[in-house]
Write a protein that holds these residues in place. Structure first.
Motif, PDB file in Angstrom:
ATOM      1  N   LEU A  62       0.830  -1.201   0.000  1.00 54.19           N
ATOM      2  CA  LEU A  62       0.000   0.000   0.000  1.00 54.19           C
ATOM      3  C   LEU A  62       0.865   1.252   0.000  1.00 54.19           C
ATOM      4  CD1 LEU A  62      -2.676  -1.047   2.649  1.00 54.19           C
ATOM      5  CD2 LEU A  62      -2.901  -1.086   0.174  1.00 54.19           C
ATOM      6  N   SER A  63       0.483   2.221  -0.812  1.00 57.29           N
ATOM      7  CA  SER A  63       1.140   3.527  -0.803  1.00 57.29           C
ATOM      8  C   SER A  63       0.449   4.399   0.246  1.00 57.29           C
ATOM      9  CB  SER A  63       1.025   4.180  -2.182  1.00 57.29           C
ATOM     10  OG  SER A  63      -0.332   4.498  -2.448  1.00 57.29           O
ATOM     11  N   ASP A  64       1.021   5.566   0.499  1.00 57.04           N
ATOM     12  CA  ASP A  64       0.396   6.491   1.443  1.00 57.04           C
ATOM     13  C   ASP A  64      -0.993   6.914   0.964  1.00 57.04           C
ATOM     14  OD1 ASP A  64       2.409   6.384   3.289  1.00 57.04           O
ATOM     15  OD2 ASP A  64       3.250   8.354   2.828  1.00 57.04           O
ATOM     16  N   ASP A  65      -1.176   7.069  -0.347  1.00 55.99           N
ATOM     17  CA  ASP A  65      -2.489   7.431  -0.890  1.00 55.99           C
ATOM     18  C   ASP A  65      -3.514   6.326  -0.613  1.00 55.99           C
ATOM     19  OD1 ASP A  65      -1.541   9.851  -1.829  1.00 55.99           O
ATOM     20  OD2 ASP A  65      -1.118   9.070  -3.837  1.00 55.99           O
ATOM     21  N   ASP A  66      -3.087   5.072  -0.775  1.00 57.32           N
ATOM     22  CA  ASP A  66      -3.976   3.944  -0.478  1.00 57.32           C
ATOM     23  C   ASP A  66      -4.361   3.939   0.998  1.00 57.32           C
ATOM     24  OD1 ASP A  66      -3.834   2.988  -3.115  1.00 57.32           O
ATOM     25  OD2 ASP A  66      -2.051   1.774  -2.655  1.00 57.32           O
ATOM     26  N   ILE A  67      -3.386   4.214   1.842  1.00 63.94           N
ATOM     27  CA  ILE A  67      -3.637   4.216   3.284  1.00 63.94           C
ATOM     28  C   ILE A  67      -4.601   5.335   3.650  1.00 63.94           C
ATOM     29  CG2 ILE A  67      -2.534   4.632   5.518  1.00 63.94           C
ATOM     30  CD1 ILE A  67      -0.195   2.930   4.498  1.00 63.94           C
ATOM     31  N   ILE A  68      -4.451   6.488   3.032  1.00 63.08           N
ATOM     32  CA  ILE A  68      -5.374   7.599   3.298  1.00 63.08           C
ATOM     33  C   ILE A  68      -6.789   7.222   2.878  1.00 63.08           C
ATOM     34  CG2 ILE A  68      -5.985   9.941   2.554  1.00 63.08           C
ATOM     35  CD1 ILE A  68      -2.976  10.577   2.630  1.00 63.08           C
ATOM     36  N   LYS A  69      -6.934   6.542   1.744  1.00 65.68           N
ATOM     37  CA  LYS A  69      -8.260   6.096   1.298  1.00 65.68           C
ATOM     38  C   LYS A  69      -8.867   5.127   2.303  1.00 65.68           C
ATOM     39  CE  LYS A  69      -7.422   6.561  -3.648  1.00 65.68           C
ATOM     40  NZ  LYS A  69      -7.185   5.839  -4.910  1.00 65.68           N
ATOM     41  N   ILE A  70      -8.066   4.213   2.808  1.00 63.55           N
ATOM     42  CA  ILE A  70      -8.560   3.231   3.776  1.00 63.55           C
ATOM     43  C   ILE A  70      -8.971   3.934   5.066  1.00 63.55           C
ATOM     44  CG2 ILE A  70      -7.914   1.257   5.213  1.00 63.55           C
ATOM     45  CD1 ILE A  70      -6.020   0.435   2.878  1.00 63.55           C
ATOM     46  N   ILE A  71      -8.150   4.857   5.529  1.00 66.45           N
ATOM     47  CA  ILE A  71      -8.485   5.590   6.760  1.00 66.45           C
ATOM     48  C   ILE A  71      -9.768   6.380   6.558  1.00 66.45           C
ATOM     49  CG2 ILE A  71      -7.743   7.391   8.359  1.00 66.45           C
ATOM     50  CD1 ILE A  71      -4.843   6.487   7.822  1.00 66.45           C
ATOM     51  N   THR A  72      -9.921   7.003   5.390  1.00 66.79           N
ATOM     52  CA  THR A  72     -11.141   7.760   5.087  1.00 66.79           C
ATOM     53  C   THR A  72     -12.358   6.847   5.128  1.00 66.79           C
ATOM     54  OG1 THR A  72      -9.858   9.272   3.713  1.00 66.79           O
ATOM     55  CG2 THR A  72     -12.238   9.288   3.402  1.00 66.79           C
ATOM     56  N   ILE A 101     -12.690   7.618  15.664  1.00 68.34           N
ATOM     57  CA  ILE A 101     -12.638   8.639  14.614  1.00 68.34           C
ATOM     58  C   ILE A 101     -11.556   9.665  14.935  1.00 68.34           C
ATOM     59  CG2 ILE A 101     -13.887  10.596  13.595  1.00 68.34           C
ATOM     60  CD1 ILE A 101     -16.435   8.863  13.834  1.00 68.34           C
ATOM     61  N   SER A 102     -11.489  10.100  16.178  1.00 72.30           N
ATOM     62  CA  SER A 102     -10.495  11.113  16.550  1.00 72.30           C
ATOM     63  C   SER A 102      -9.072  10.575  16.385  1.00 72.30           C
ATOM     64  CB  SER A 102     -10.727  11.607  17.970  1.00 72.30           C
ATOM     65  OG  SER A 102     -10.474  10.589  18.911  1.00 72.30           O
ATOM     66  N   PHE A 103      -8.855   9.287  16.666  1.00 71.42           N
ATOM     67  CA  PHE A 103      -7.527   8.704  16.469  1.00 71.42           C
ATOM     68  C   PHE A 103      -7.184   8.645  14.987  1.00 71.42           C
ATOM     69  CE2 PHE A 103      -8.583   6.205  20.505  1.00 71.42           C
ATOM     70  CZ  PHE A 103      -7.955   7.124  21.337  1.00 71.42           C
ATOM     71  N   TYR A 104      -8.146   8.283  14.159  1.00 76.15           N
ATOM     72  CA  TYR A 104      -7.903   8.108  12.719  1.00 76.15           C
ATOM     73  C   TYR A 104      -7.710   9.435  11.999  1.00 76.15           C
ATOM     74  CZ  TYR A 104      -9.596   3.298  13.393  1.00 76.15           C
ATOM     75  OH  TYR A 104      -9.776   2.017  13.805  1.00 76.15           O
ATOM     76  N   GLU A 105      -8.463  10.446  12.394  1.00 76.73           N
ATOM     77  CA  GLU A 105      -8.398  11.731  11.689  1.00 76.73           C
ATOM     78  C   GLU A 105      -7.034  12.404  11.826  1.00 76.73           C
ATOM     79  OE1 GLU A 105     -11.868  13.841  13.091  1.00 76.73           O
ATOM     80  OE2 GLU A 105     -13.025  13.173  11.351  1.00 76.73           O
ATOM     81  N   ALA A 106      -6.262  12.001  12.827  1.00 81.26           N
ATOM     82  CA  ALA A 106      -4.920  12.565  13.001  1.00 81.26           C
ATOM     83  C   ALA A 106      -4.010  12.217  11.824  1.00 81.26           C
ATOM     84  CB  ALA A 106      -4.312  12.059  14.301  1.00 81.26           C
ATOM     85  N   TYR A 107      -4.326  11.162  11.086  1.00 80.75           N
ATOM     86  CA  TYR A 107      -3.491  10.719   9.970  1.00 80.75           C
ATOM     87  C   TYR A 107      -3.993  11.223   8.618  1.00 80.75           C
ATOM     88  CZ  TYR A 107      -1.886   7.669  13.639  1.00 80.75           C
ATOM     89  OH  TYR A 107      -1.405   7.202  14.830  1.00 80.75           O
ATOM     90  N   LEU A 108      -5.135  11.858   8.606  1.00 79.25           N
ATOM     91  CA  LEU A 108      -5.693  12.365   7.353  1.00 79.25           C
ATOM     92  C   LEU A 108      -5.184  13.777   7.078  1.00 79.25           C
ATOM     93  CD1 LEU A 108      -9.398  11.183   7.686  1.00 79.25           C
ATOM     94  CD2 LEU A 108      -7.609  10.213   6.248  1.00 79.25           C
ATOM     95  N   PRO A 109      -5.111  14.156   5.815  1.00 77.20           N
ATOM     96  CA  PRO A 109      -4.734  15.541   5.501  1.00 77.20           C
ATOM     97  C   PRO A 109      -5.770  16.506   6.092  1.00 77.20           C
ATOM     98  CG  PRO A 109      -4.820  14.194   3.509  1.00 77.20           C
ATOM     99  CD  PRO A 109      -5.358  13.371   4.626  1.00 77.20           C
ATOM    100  N   LYS A 110      -5.334  17.730   6.309  1.00 78.59           N
ATOM    101  CA  LYS A 110      -6.235  18.730   6.872  1.00 78.59           C
ATOM    102  C   LYS A 110      -7.414  18.943   5.927  1.00 78.59           C
ATOM    103  CE  LYS A 110      -6.365  23.262   8.889  1.00 78.59           C
ATOM    104  NZ  LYS A 110      -6.270  24.604   8.444  1.00 78.59           N
TER     105      LYS A 110
END
Length: 165
Positions: A62-72, A101-110
């Motif tokens: 997984l790339s960082d973009d893939d990880i962001i999609k999964i977190i989203t 949700i609060s833990f996960y949102e820390a890894y998402l872009p602003k």
């Protein structure tokens, strides 16, 4: 001896700063374990298991973009669950979902503000040449890709409708 310590520290620091998102999450799991923060540890372990599931199913890294999609996706699922728990009067379960949700949102872009979102969507509308609601599909296709991770699909949809109507 002091000189050696500086070199070692200098080699460790850049690696931490250039960590991939996956490495950062794994490190945060370790930190949560050390701090005995069970909620954060468990939430992040659920996230890493989602990563591993996709890696095994699709047989790829997984790339960082893939990880962001999964977190989203995980955040969206948690929000849906929290709203269902709220309707059912299960505030205890709703709070667990909100904590995750609060833990996960820390890894998402602003996330973009409403004004910034409207500005970017307006630029996309001009780029695509959209004028009516019939062009909404074109706008949504481009907007969803360019604003991925920075704005929720629902917010983008509402903004496009508002600007095209």
């Amino acid at each position: 001896m002091f000189y050696f310590a500086i070199i070692v520290v200098a080699k460790i620091i850049p690696r931490k700063m250039n960590m991939s998102l996956r490495e950062q999450i794994n490190q945060d799991v370790k930190d949560a374990m050390k701090a005995k923060d069970v909620k954060k540890r468990d939430a992040l372990r659920l996230l890493t298991s989602a990563f591993k599931q996709i890696e095994v199913d699709e047989r790829r890294d997984l790339s960082d973009d893939d990880i962001i999609k999964i977190i989203t996706q995980q955040v969206k699922r948690r929000k849906d669950s929290a709203s269902q728990y709220k309707e059912a009067g299960r505030d205890d379960l709703m709070q667990i979902e909100l904590d995750e949700i609060s833990f996960y949102e820390a890894y998402l872009p602003k996330q973009l503000s409403d004004d910034a979102l409207a500005t970017e969507v307006s630029a996309i509308i001009e780029q695509v040449g959209a004028t009516t609601m019939k062009d909404m599909g074109k706008v949504m296709g481009v907007a969803s890709k360019s604003l991925a991770g920075r704005a929720d699909g629902k917010r983008i949809n509402e903004c496009v409708k508002k600007l095209l109507s």
